[in-house]
Enzyme design. Sequence first.
Site, PDB file in Angstrom:
ATOM      1  CG  ASP A 116      -1.959   1.099   1.152  1.00 20.07           C
ATOM      2  OD1 ASP A 116      -2.530   1.291   0.071  1.00 20.07           O
ATOM      3  OD2 ASP A 116      -2.222   1.743   2.179  1.00 20.07           O
ATOM      4  CE1 TYR A 118      -0.308   9.482   3.898  1.00 23.05           C
ATOM      5  CE2 TYR A 118       1.977  10.224   3.839  1.00 23.05           C
ATOM      6  CZ  TYR A 118       0.679  10.367   4.299  1.00 23.05           C
ATOM      7  OH  TYR A 118       0.365  11.406   5.162  1.00 23.05           O
ATOM      8  NE  ARG A 132       4.432  15.401   9.512  1.00 22.07           N
ATOM      9  CZ  ARG A 132       3.746  14.378   8.986  1.00 22.07           C
ATOM     10  NH1 ARG A 132       3.411  13.363   9.748  1.00 22.07           N
ATOM     11  NH2 ARG A 132       3.409  14.379   7.711  1.00 22.07           N
ATOM     12  CD  GLU A 189      -6.059   5.300   4.260  1.00 20.17           C
ATOM     13  OE1 GLU A 189      -5.554   6.016   5.147  1.00 20.17           O
ATOM     14  OE2 GLU A 189      -5.381   4.567   3.508  1.00 20.17           O
ATOM     15  CD  GLU A 191      -5.269   3.134  -0.592  1.00 21.68           C
ATOM     16  OE1 GLU A 191      -4.503   2.469  -1.332  1.00 21.68           O
ATOM     17  OE2 GLU A 191      -5.081   3.272   0.625  1.00 21.68           O
ATOM     18  CG  ASP A 221      -5.513   0.836   3.408  1.00 27.81           C
ATOM     19  OD1 ASP A 221      -5.497  -0.252   4.003  1.00 27.81           O
ATOM     20  OD2 ASP A 221      -4.687   1.745   3.616  1.00 27.81           O
ATOM     21  NE  ARG A 225      -7.680   7.027   9.160  1.00 30.40           N
ATOM     22  CZ  ARG A 225      -6.998   6.981   8.023  1.00 30.40           C
ATOM     23  NH1 ARG A 225      -5.698   6.735   8.037  1.00 30.40           N
ATOM     24  NH2 ARG A 225      -7.606   7.169   6.866  1.00 30.40           N
ATOM     25  CD  GLN A 228      -1.927   4.641  10.515  1.00 28.65           C
ATOM     26  OE1 GLN A 228      -3.084   4.489  10.155  1.00 28.65           O
ATOM     27  NE2 GLN A 228      -1.011   5.133   9.718  1.00 28.65           N
ATOM     28  CE1 TYR A 232       3.487   8.057  12.609  1.00 26.42           C
ATOM     29  CE2 TYR A 232       2.095   7.911  14.560  1.00 26.42           C
ATOM     30  CZ  TYR A 232       2.872   8.651  13.697  1.00 26.42           C
ATOM     31  OH  TYR A 232       3.041   9.993  13.923  1.00 26.42           O
ATOM     32  CE  LYS A 241      -3.189   2.567   6.885  1.00 29.26           C
ATOM     33  NZ  LYS A 241      -4.032   3.384   5.994  1.00 29.26           N
ATOM     34  CB  THR A 245      -7.185  -4.508   1.781  1.00 32.39           C
ATOM     35  OG1 THR A 245      -6.241  -4.057   2.768  1.00 32.39           O
ATOM     36  CG2 THR A 245      -7.079  -3.631   0.551  1.00 32.39           C
ATOM     37  CB  THR A 337      -6.107   8.216   0.920  1.00 28.90           C
ATOM     38  OG1 THR A 337      -5.977   7.181   1.896  1.00 28.90           O
ATOM     39  CG2 THR A 337      -7.502   8.797   1.003  1.00 28.90           C
ATOM     40  CD  GLU A 351      -7.777  13.059   3.450  1.00 32.73           C
ATOM     41  OE1 GLU A 351      -7.360  13.930   2.673  1.00 32.73           O
ATOM     42  OE2 GLU A 351      -7.984  11.879   3.104  1.00 32.73           O
TER      43      GLU A 351
END
Length: 411
Positions: A116, A118, A132, A189, A191, A221, A225, A228, A232, A241, A245, A337, A351
């Site tokens: 997968d 990103y 961030r 997600e 995809e 996917d 959250r 993760q 992660y 994850k 899928t 995504t 999002e």
Amino acid sequence: MTQQSWLASAQGDTDFPIQNLPCGVFDDGRGARMGVAIGDMILDVGAVDHGLDPALFAAPAWNAVMAAGPAVWAALRARLTDLLSDPAHRATVAPHLVPQAGARLLMPFAVAEYTDFYAGKNHAVNVGTMFRGAENALPPNWLSIPIGYNGRASSVVVSGTPVTRPWGQVKGPDEALPRLAPSARFDLELEMGAIVGQPSQGMVSVAEADEMIFGYVLLNDWSARDIQAWEYQPLGPFQAKATATTISPWIVMKAALEPFRVATPARERPLLPYLREPGPMLYDIGLTVSLAPGGKAETVIARTNYREMYYSAAQQLAHHTTSGCAMRVGDLLGSGTISGTAKDARGSLLELSWGGKEPLTLETGETRSFLQDGDTLVLRGAAQGAGYRIGFGDCAGQVLPAIELPGWAKE
């Protein structure tokens, strides 16, 4: 004039005109078999005069056809197009058409490995901004390399398979230590998945990688959250994850998408030579996400397009081979995504609800920040041609409650 099939349901408003002929596996009560979708029917490919080695259709999976190579892919596609468009073949072909409504769609191929990526810039910027800040949204390497991780091939399921809410270690910001709990921030997600149809030994170019791709599917996917967030660092996604899928049941062959090729966006940083594309490598495929609470009507919560990706599947595949990693027939590459720039074009609830701070209101009046038990997610996609469209079939899954823990896990 747009080419048409002699089958009436393959004309007009359908995802499966003669220009598509996507590959799947079905069972109508007489056993699993390989077929292609045409209108509201499925053609039993192994039962017609396809002109190829019958052994390619002996097992209910498209891996043997993929392994046979691009010349066989082209020959099969040309033969099926002739059988379904020339009225002279109608009498011999029609008995081998099966109604989609009475068939169960199964996994179309055996997944060898799953990676997968990103690789959607809008998604990466949104997620990075949340965690961030805007000034550090993209990791330093993001504009130079298609970032990815090796996922679980065993977790890939076909549309319609229920998805059970996962358990995992979670730790809230005010908790000193983690606890084992069902994911409370379970997400989707949106995809696309690229299916590798030819193996590699050693590094391949972007052009060679493009030739290795057999076709594409829609891909969800599913992502926990909160699991993760705790796990992660430093090695990235793991159990968050691994739940499931989901892929759409029909593989749209790359040949069907050729008229819809578009270029990747202008590069904000020059790519290294091995990642540079010889031509357009993305596709203009409109995509939607719908959410339906248990037993209620669905709401379209996102609309976007595959052309929003920053890196193409061919670039992802070429990069995957740089270490000498051998690619195998049946490898599945998730795009990452797919989000647009508008708020309603975001391909995940993370999002869409901005981390839960801005819940969505559905047409039922209910709100969602993340998925609740009983919710059904449906991904849809189609490329629009002149007088026809190329669709993928629904990519759907319903969220079931977390299972009861065994006694030893509660101690």
